[in-house]
Design an enzyme around this catalytic site. Sequence first.
Site, short mmCIF file in Angstrom:
data_model
loop_
_atom_site.label_atom_id
_atom_site.label_comp_id
_atom_site.label_asym_id
_atom_site.label_seq_id
_atom_site.Cartn_x
_atom_site.Cartn_y
_atom_site.Cartn_z
N ASN A 9 -46.78 -11.44 27.54
CA ASN A 9 -45.98 -12.13 28.56
C ASN A 9 -45.75 -13.57 28.10
O ASN A 9 -46.64 -14.40 28.18
CB ASN A 9 -46.73 -12.10 29.90
CG ASN A 9 -46.00 -12.88 30.98
OD1 ASN A 9 -44.82 -13.22 30.82
ND2 ASN A 9 -46.67 -13.15 32.08
N TRP A 10 -44.52 -13.81 27.64
CA TRP A 10 -44.22 -15.14 27.09
C TRP A 10 -43.89 -16.16 28.18
O TRP A 10 -43.61 -17.32 27.88
CB TRP A 10 -43.06 -15.05 26.09
CG TRP A 10 -43.46 -14.52 24.74
CD1 TRP A 10 -44.72 -14.13 24.36
CD2 TRP A 10 -42.62 -14.34 23.60
NE1 TRP A 10 -44.69 -13.71 23.04
CE2 TRP A 10 -43.41 -13.83 22.56
CE3 TRP A 10 -41.26 -14.55 23.37
CZ2 TRP A 10 -42.90 -13.55 21.29
CZ3 TRP A 10 -40.74 -14.26 22.11
CH2 TRP A 10 -41.55 -13.77 21.09
N LYS A 11 -43.86 -15.73 29.43
CA LYS A 11 -43.57 -16.64 30.55
C LYS A 11 -42.32 -17.48 30.24
O LYS A 11 -41.35 -16.94 29.72
CB LYS A 11 -44.79 -17.51 30.84
CG LYS A 11 -46.07 -16.69 31.00
CD LYS A 11 -47.18 -17.45 31.64
CE LYS A 11 -48.45 -16.61 31.61
NZ LYS A 11 -49.42 -17.00 32.59
N HIS A 93 -46.24 -10.33 39.44
CA HIS A 93 -47.14 -11.21 38.67
C HIS A 93 -47.66 -12.31 39.59
O HIS A 93 -46.94 -12.77 40.49
CB HIS A 93 -46.38 -11.82 37.48
CG HIS A 93 -47.29 -12.55 36.54
ND1 HIS A 93 -47.70 -13.84 36.78
CD2 HIS A 93 -47.88 -12.18 35.39
CE1 HIS A 93 -48.51 -14.23 35.81
NE2 HIS A 93 -48.63 -13.23 34.94
N GLU A 95 -47.92 -15.37 39.33
CA GLU A 95 -47.07 -16.57 39.44
C GLU A 95 -45.87 -16.29 40.36
O GLU A 95 -45.39 -17.19 41.05
CB GLU A 95 -46.65 -17.03 38.03
CG GLU A 95 -47.84 -17.67 37.32
CD GLU A 95 -47.91 -17.46 35.83
OE1 GLU A 95 -46.89 -17.12 35.20
OE2 GLU A 95 -49.03 -17.63 35.28
N GLU A 163 -54.94 -8.33 37.35
CA GLU A 163 -55.05 -9.70 36.85
C GLU A 163 -55.70 -10.57 37.92
O GLU A 163 -55.00 -11.04 38.85
CB GLU A 163 -53.67 -10.25 36.52
CG GLU A 163 -52.95 -9.49 35.44
CD GLU A 163 -51.91 -10.37 34.77
OE1 GLU A 163 -52.06 -10.64 33.59
OE2 GLU A 163 -50.97 -10.81 35.45
N GLY A 169 -54.63 -17.95 32.77
CA GLY A 169 -54.34 -19.27 32.19
C GLY A 169 -55.46 -20.28 32.38
O GLY A 169 -55.24 -21.47 32.17
N SER A 206 -56.66 -14.53 30.66
CA SER A 206 -57.37 -15.21 29.57
C SER A 206 -57.89 -14.26 28.49
O SER A 206 -58.98 -14.45 27.95
CB SER A 206 -58.49 -16.09 30.12
OG SER A 206 -57.93 -17.14 30.90
N GLY A 227 -51.03 -13.52 28.22
CA GLY A 227 -50.11 -14.65 28.35
C GLY A 227 -50.24 -15.59 27.17
O GLY A 227 -49.69 -15.35 26.09
N GLY A 228 -51.01 -16.67 27.35
CA GLY A 228 -51.11 -17.73 26.34
C GLY A 228 -51.36 -17.24 24.92
O GLY A 228 -50.71 -17.71 23.97
C1 PEP Z 1 -50.45 -13.48 32.25
O1 PEP Z 1 -49.50 -14.22 32.07
O2 PEP Z 1 -50.25 -12.40 32.79
C2 PEP Z 1 -51.77 -13.90 31.78
C3 PEP Z 1 -52.76 -13.08 31.95
O3 PEP Z 1 -51.88 -15.15 31.20
P1 PEP Z 1 -53.14 -15.68 30.32
O4 PEP Z 1 -53.43 -14.60 29.30
O5 PEP Z 1 -52.63 -16.93 29.69
O6 PEP Z 1 -54.29 -15.88 31.24
#
Ligand code: PEP
Length: 244
Positions: A9-11, A93, A95, A163, A169, A206, A227-228
């Site tokens: 997930n590049w957000k 999600h 966010e 999640e 994040g 994470s 994500g990150g």
């Molecule tokens: C996500 O964007 O779904 C996510 C889990 O982000 P991160 O891995 O950065 O916590």
Amino acid sequence: MEPVLVAANWKMYKTTAEARAFFSAWGEVAVPPGREAAFFPPFPLLSLVKELLPAGQTLGAQNAHEALEGAFTGEVSCPLLKDAGCSYVLLGHSERRHVFGEDDRRIGAKFQTAMKSGLRPILCVGELLDEREAGRTLPVVLGQLEAGLGPEPPDGGFDIAYEPVWAIGTGKVARPVDAGEVHAAIIGHLRGLGAGRDARVLYGGSVKPDNASALLATPGVHGLLVGGASLDPASFAAITRAGS
Ligand code: PEP
């Protein structure tokens, strides 16, 4: 059996040049047998990523509107995402829920539209820290699950991502044992509903190269939503191959 899904997930990150640089480093990364790598770039990069994707790797969108079309300035429809080459769409999600105020009713409507449009939705569920601390993780997560799937949950064609919001994040990852407990509850709930025979339950929050193997080895974890750590080709490659 569906492959283990490792989803990037590049957000709201990366430009065209950065996406090109990612895929030139990613090159022909050998995704291990039994695994699938999927990319969820921002909307304007979907077509480019579709072109750059190695064979067998898949494309998804981070969100979609619940209407098939209409006067909804700034929104993107499921049929258009399908047309752009997406196989998947993330829905609900954290966010979207907690920054943009999407509620269960809206996420459920999006889920129905995605299914109707031939996309495979990945319905995201997860509790806030105070909900976990109050011992309400399972009611919250299973409530989001039921609301997202709607009154007639489909018997297949979708996936779930668990999640925990406090892990997204933040660098705080759920312990495999805690993730495993929630995954087992989700799987049991789906069985009880007679829904999602082919549904995978992904863990997200994470995920990094150094915790991916333990998470993937946890019973009931059928993939990862990253994500990150998916923004860097070397770290996403390490996660994709973790424990294989
Ligand atoms: C996500 O964007 O779904 C996510 C889990 O982000 P991160 O891995 O950065 O916590």
